[in-house]
Design an enzyme around this catalytic site. Sequence first.
Site, PDB file in Angstrom:
ATOM      1  N   GLY A  87       0.842  -1.196   0.000  1.00  0.00           N
ATOM      2  CA  GLY A  87       0.000   0.000   0.000  1.00  0.00           C
ATOM      3  C   GLY A  87       0.871   1.237   0.000  1.00  0.00           C
ATOM      4  N   CYS A 119       5.805   0.145   7.224  1.00  0.00           N
ATOM      5  CA  CYS A 119       5.495   1.295   6.381  1.00  0.00           C
ATOM      6  C   CYS A 119       6.720   1.628   5.539  1.00  0.00           C
ATOM      7  CB  CYS A 119       5.124   2.483   7.276  1.00  0.00           C
ATOM      8  SG  CYS A 119       4.698   3.967   6.363  1.00  0.00           S
ATOM      9  N   LEU A 120       6.503   1.917   4.260  1.00  0.00           N
ATOM     10  CA  LEU A 120       7.636   2.231   3.374  1.00  0.00           C
ATOM     11  C   LEU A 120       8.340   3.524   3.814  1.00  0.00           C
ATOM     12  CD1 LEU A 120       6.178   1.269  -0.128  1.00  0.00           C
ATOM     13  CD2 LEU A 120       7.693  -0.050   1.362  1.00  0.00           C
ATOM     14  N   HIS A 169      -4.542   1.890   7.286  1.00  0.00           N
ATOM     15  CA  HIS A 169      -3.174   2.431   7.410  1.00  0.00           C
ATOM     16  C   HIS A 169      -2.954   3.550   6.378  1.00  0.00           C
ATOM     17  CE1 HIS A 169       1.386   1.612   7.739  1.00  0.00           C
ATOM     18  NE2 HIS A 169       1.269   2.432   6.711  1.00  0.00           N
ATOM     19  N   HIS A 210      -2.504   7.846   6.559  1.00  0.00           N
ATOM     20  CA  HIS A 210      -1.475   8.689   5.926  1.00  0.00           C
ATOM     21  C   HIS A 210      -2.082   9.980   5.375  1.00  0.00           C
ATOM     22  CE1 HIS A 210       2.344   6.593   5.925  1.00  0.00           C
ATOM     23  NE2 HIS A 210       1.813   5.464   5.495  1.00  0.00           N
TER      24      HIS A 210
HETATM   25 NI    NI Z   1       2.627   3.544   5.528  1.00  0.00          NI
END
Ligand code: NI
Length: 173
Positions: A46, A94-95, A136, A140
Site C-alpha cells: 500500500g 510502512c515504506l 493504514h 497517511h
Molecule cells: Ni505507511
Amino acid sequence: MAVLPLVILPDPLLKQVSKPVTTVTPEIRKLAADMLDTMYDAPGIGLAAVQVGVPLRVVTVDLGKTDEERQPIVFLNPEIVWESDERGVYEEGCLSIPEFYEEVERPATVRVRYTDLDGKSREIEADGLMATCIQHEIDHLNGVLFIDHISKLKRDRCVKKFIKQAKERERGL
Ligand code: NI
C-alpha cells in the site's frame, strides 16, 4: 511510469493532511501509475501519495503476492463509512519507516467509499489484511502514521532512531 523517491520519517510532510482530488486529470492517472511502480519496486502492499511527496488523497493498494497475481486498486478520496466493533491485530510496517514493524489493533472490517480512476463512486467492504492496509493508508492522508497507534515509549524510540539516521544521511555517513 516511474519509480519515485520515498518520503522517510521524520520528514514533516508525513504529518501533513492531504487535499482531496477534485477531478481525475491525466496528471492524477500518471501519479497513480507512478505510485504503483514505486510500490511494486519497494516492494510494498500500500502507498499514499504523500509518501512520494504529493499531499493529495490518492492511495494505491495491491495484496497480490506475485507479478502474475497483481490486483492493483487505486482509491481517490477514500473514506471509512462503517467499521466493525470487532478488532483485528496485524504486524504493520510502512515504506516511510523502513525495517520497523509493530502490532497494531484496528477495526477488523471496514466499508470504504472512494472514487476510481474513471471518476466513478465506489464502495468496498474490506476485512483481514485489506482492512488493515486501507486503514493504514487512509491514516497517511490525515497525517497519521501506524506508530501513532503504538505505545509512546516504542514510538519515541522509533522516531529517535530515524532522526539519528536522517542526520547521518545528511552528513554523508
Ligand atoms: Ni505507511
